[in-house]
Design a protein around this motif. Structure first.
Motif, PDB file in Angstrom:
ATOM      1  N   PHE A 173      40.262  34.967  50.374  1.00 39.87           N
ATOM      2  CA  PHE A 173      39.299  34.952  51.476  1.00 39.87           C
ATOM      3  C   PHE A 173      37.923  34.641  50.898  1.00 39.87           C
ATOM      4  O   PHE A 173      37.654  34.903  49.727  1.00 39.87           O
ATOM      5  N   SER A 227      28.741  31.288  48.527  1.00 37.62           N
ATOM      6  CA  SER A 227      30.080  31.673  48.967  1.00 37.62           C
ATOM      7  C   SER A 227      31.132  31.190  47.974  1.00 37.62           C
ATOM      8  O   SER A 227      30.992  30.134  47.359  1.00 37.62           O
ATOM      9  N   SER A 229      31.339  45.932  51.404  1.00 36.37           N
ATOM     10  CA  SER A 229      31.256  45.539  52.811  1.00 36.37           C
ATOM     11  C   SER A 229      29.894  45.820  53.429  1.00 36.37           C
ATOM     12  O   SER A 229      29.707  45.599  54.625  1.00 36.37           O
ATOM     13  N   ASP A 252      31.577  41.056  51.398  1.00 39.56           N
ATOM     14  CA  ASP A 252      32.343  40.527  52.522  1.00 39.56           C
ATOM     15  C   ASP A 252      31.369  40.436  53.684  1.00 39.56           C
ATOM     16  O   ASP A 252      31.209  41.377  54.452  1.00 39.56           O
ATOM     17  N   GLU A 263      28.452  37.553  56.007  1.00 34.54           N
ATOM     18  CA  GLU A 263      28.147  36.258  56.596  1.00 34.54           C
ATOM     19  C   GLU A 263      27.462  35.353  55.582  1.00 34.54           C
ATOM     20  O   GLU A 263      26.484  35.726  54.957  1.00 34.54           O
ATOM     21  N   HIS A 316      31.697  33.851  58.132  1.00 39.77           N
ATOM     22  CA  HIS A 316      32.134  35.134  57.560  1.00 39.77           C
ATOM     23  C   HIS A 316      33.580  35.005  57.094  1.00 39.77           C
ATOM     24  O   HIS A 316      34.418  34.481  57.823  1.00 39.77           O
ATOM     25  N   HIS A 328      35.672  37.589  56.350  1.00 39.40           N
ATOM     26  CA  HIS A 328      36.490  38.704  56.855  1.00 39.40           C
ATOM     27  C   HIS A 328      37.550  39.138  55.842  1.00 39.40           C
ATOM     28  O   HIS A 328      38.721  39.344  56.188  1.00 39.40           O
ATOM     29  N   ALA A 329      37.147  39.281  54.586  1.00 41.73           N
ATOM     30  CA  ALA A 329      38.083  39.648  53.520  1.00 41.73           C
ATOM     31  C   ALA A 329      38.682  41.038  53.741  1.00 41.73           C
ATOM     32  O   ALA A 329      39.891  41.219  53.607  1.00 41.73           O
ATOM     33  N   TYR A 330      37.862  42.028  54.063  1.00 38.06           N
ATOM     34  CA  TYR A 330      38.393  43.382  54.268  1.00 38.06           C
ATOM     35  C   TYR A 330      39.437  43.380  55.386  1.00 38.06           C
ATOM     36  O   TYR A 330      40.492  43.994  55.255  1.00 38.06           O
ATOM     37  N   GLU A 331      39.132  42.692  56.473  1.00 36.86           N
ATOM     38  CA  GLU A 331      40.076  42.606  57.582  1.00 36.86           C
ATOM     39  C   GLU A 331      41.353  41.892  57.141  1.00 36.86           C
ATOM     40  O   GLU A 331      42.456  42.347  57.420  1.00 36.86           O
ATOM     41  N   GLY A 332      41.206  40.788  56.439  1.00 30.29           N
ATOM     42  CA  GLY A 332      42.363  40.021  55.983  1.00 30.29           C
ATOM     43  C   GLY A 332      43.249  40.796  55.028  1.00 30.29           C
ATOM     44  O   GLY A 332      44.476  40.648  55.041  1.00 30.29           O
ATOM     45  N   PRO A 337      36.754  49.078  55.733  1.00 35.74           N
ATOM     46  CA  PRO A 337      35.461  48.642  55.197  1.00 35.74           C
ATOM     47  C   PRO A 337      34.502  49.786  54.870  1.00 35.74           C
ATOM     48  O   PRO A 337      33.541  49.585  54.138  1.00 35.74           O
TER      49      PRO A 337
END
Length: 189
Positions: A9, A19, A95, A127, A129, A135, A137-141, A146
Motif C-alpha cells: 500500500f 509517497s 497513523s 499512512d 494523504e 491516501h 489506506h495502509a492500516y485499513e488494507g 489505527p
C-alpha cells in the motif's frame, strides 16, 4: 494472514512527504523486516508505547540486531550495500497526521544516526494523504487498528511470518530465537 505475501500500500515518508509503496522498502536481500505499525503517535500514551518498544528492542539488540535501512535507488537493486551483521530491517508506519508529530519525537532506534551519513530519515512513514497521489489506506488494507497499531515480521521472501502487539517484544525475541541458528552452536563435521 500468516504465510501470505504482504500486500503493498502507499505510505508517505514522514520527513519529506514523498509517497512510496511499502513493498519498495521490503527488499529481498536475505533479511527479515520488522514492520512497526506505531498507531496514532500523536496520542501521548501511544508514543509512550513506541518508546517502550524501542527501549525493549535496544536491550535485545544482541538477539535481534537490526540492519540500517538505505534509500532505494531507482533503476538499481541497491542490494550491494555493506552488511553490518543485522538480521532485520525495521520500518515504522504510523497513523497520526504527519503535521502533528515531529520526526525527532520518535526514539533514536527509529531514526538512527551515523557519524558519516547523519540521521537516517528513511525508516518512518505515515499512512496519510499524499499531496499528489491520494491516501494509501495502509492500516485499513492490512486490517490494523489505527489507534493501537501492531508489529509484523515479514520474511525475506516478503511473506508474513509473525504478528504481535507493540508490547510483544519478548514474544518477538522468542520467534527469532526459535527460527535462527546460532553459528557458535554448529559442530564441525
Amino acid at each position: 494472514m500468516f504465510g501470505q505475501r504482504l500486500p503493498s500500500f502507499q505510505v508517505i515518508n514522514h520527513s519529506d512527504a514523498r509517497s512510496w509503496q511499502v513493498a519498495k522498502w521490503l527488499r529481498s536481500d536475505g533479511l527479515f523486516h520488522i514492520l512497526l505499525f506505531a498507531g496514532d503517535v500523536s496520542q501521548p500514551s501511544q508514543m509512550d508505547r513506541v518508546r517502550h518498544f524501542a527501549t525493549e528492542m535496544t536491550s535485545r539488540s544482541h538477539i535481534i540486531p537490526l540492519q540500517p535501512r538505505q534509500l532505494p535507488v531507482h533503476g538499481s537493486d541497491n542490494q550491494s550495500s555493506e552488511r553490518r551483521g543485522g538480521i532485520a530491517h525495521l520500518l515504522t508506519i504510523h497513523s497520526a497526521p504527519r503535521e502533528r508529530v515531529e520526526i525527532h519525537d520518535f526514539p533514536p532506534l527509529l531514526i538512527p544516526y551515523d557519524e558519516e551519513l547523519g540521521y537516517n530519515y528513511n525508516g518512518i512513514f505515515v499512512d496519510g494523504e499524499s499531496y499528489y497521489e491520494g491516501h494509501g489506506h495502509a492500516y485499513e488494507g492490512y486490517g490494523i487498528d489505527p489507534a493501537k497499531g501492531c508489529m509484523v515480521v515479514v520474511r525475506p521472501d516478503q511473506h508474513i511470518a509473525w504478528i504481535g502487539k507493540l508490547d510483544d517484544v519478548q514474544e518477538l525475541e522468542a520467534y527469532f530465537t526459535r527460527i535462527l541458528v546460532d553459528p557458535s552452536d554448529r559442530t564441525s563435521s
